[in-house]
Scaffold this active site. Structure first.
Site, short mmCIF file in Angstrom:
data_model
loop_
_atom_site.label_atom_id
_atom_site.label_comp_id
_atom_site.label_asym_id
_atom_site.label_seq_id
_atom_site.Cartn_x
_atom_site.Cartn_y
_atom_site.Cartn_z
N LYS A 163 0.90 -1.15 -0.21
CA LYS A 163 0.08 -0.06 -0.11
C LYS A 163 0.94 1.35 -0.04
CE LYS A 163 -3.48 2.76 2.38
NZ LYS A 163 -3.85 3.24 3.60
N ALA B 65 -10.12 5.63 3.78
CA ALA B 65 -9.68 6.74 4.75
C ALA B 65 -11.07 7.46 4.95
CB ALA B 65 -8.81 7.73 4.46
N ASN C 159 -9.96 1.57 9.27
CA ASN C 159 -9.16 1.37 10.50
C ASN C 159 -9.67 2.14 11.43
OD1 ASN C 159 -5.54 1.60 11.11
ND2 ASN C 159 -7.18 0.90 12.41
#
Length: 273
Positions: free
Chosen positions: A114, A201, A223
């Site tokens: 990533k 995100a 996350n």
């Protein structure tokens, strides 16, 4: 009531760089209160791809000591990421370290990375020029590059053309929980991409996760919304369910948006007095 013969994950798989995954949700390993909470949340989410910040593991940053050994990598696919890199040169170097780290943990054929090139410490917005430069070099070195980018349709296409395995546009700034502020541009990226599009995100709630999948995204990376929830395990479960629900809704095909009402009951053959 019609039901699916098999769970959605068995009939609608995700393929990245020739490797097939059952889950369309990726999760991270940062920001959890402890390793046990992280392990339980990852299992509850149903995810198969888990990101690991190479620099933070290599430098034994607080909260990352022993992280690589904390998970069962025979069941999870490691996605090393170049978090913390401010230039293309740094990111290339860290990507190489990440590939070696994956090999040490038994994933000999793991060439995923990533790619993050982020010089901005306040808003954590990715550098488009540095990202493209690093991606070109890493593709030449045989990496399957998953670049984290702003929701820029032109950059997404350029990265696809240089050989990236996916594109990963941000919904909103990392960890902000603002949701899909860039939905219109993400929609353009999805419509024009021939590689998987992963929204990365900004997602803060399961409803936002479902919205992202309803747009037609191939996968999500979440996350902070899980790790910092009051109950991360429950939130991980919800995010996994929302990802599946959004994907199923996309495949089902929504009704057209109309400016006027449309009765759901028939107007003919009704009983009259």
């Amino acid at each position: 009531m019609q039901t699916l013969d098999k769970p959605l994950s068995q009939t609608d798989t995700l393929t990245i760089a020739g490797r097939t995954f059952q889950s369309r949700l990726m999760t991270g390993t940062g920001k959890y209160r402890n390793f046990e909470q992280m392990r339980q949340s990852i299992v509850a989410s149903g995810c198969e791809i888990v990101t690991v910040a190479v620099r933070r593991v290599q430098t034994h940053a607080p909260g990352h000591e022993g992280l690589a050994e904390a998970l069962d990598w025979t069941k999870l696919w490691m996605l090393p990421n170049t978090a913390g890199c401010q230039t293309a040169e740094e990111a290339i170097r860290v990507a190489r370290l990440g590939r070696e780290m994956a090999k040490l943990l038994g994933q000999e054929d793991n060439n995923f990375v990533k790619l993050e090139v982020i010089p901005d410490s306040k808003y954590l917005l990715p550098d488009p020029i540095g990202t493209l430069e690093a991606a070109e070099q890493l593709v030449k070195e045989g990496f399957a590059v998953l670049p984290y980018i702003n929701a820029d349709p032109l950059l997404a296409k350029r990265l696809e053309l240089v050989g990236c395995a996916t594109v990963m546009p941000l919904g909103s700034p990392i960890g902000s929980g603002q949701g899909l502020r860039n939905a219109a541009n993400i929609q353009i990226i999805i419509e024009n991409a021939s590689v998987p599009v992963v929204i990365d995100a900004g997602i803060g709630t399961p409803s936002e996760a479902a919205q992202g999948m309803e747009l037609g995204a191939d996968a999500l990376l979440i996350n902070t919304a899980i790790a910092q929830a009051q109950d991360p395990v429950k939130m991980a479960t919800a995010m996994g369910m929302a990802t599946d629900a959004g994907r199923l809704a996309y495949l089902a095909g929504r009704i057209p948006v109309k400016a006027y009402a449309s009765a759901s009951s028939p107007q003919t053959g009704t009983i009259t007095s």
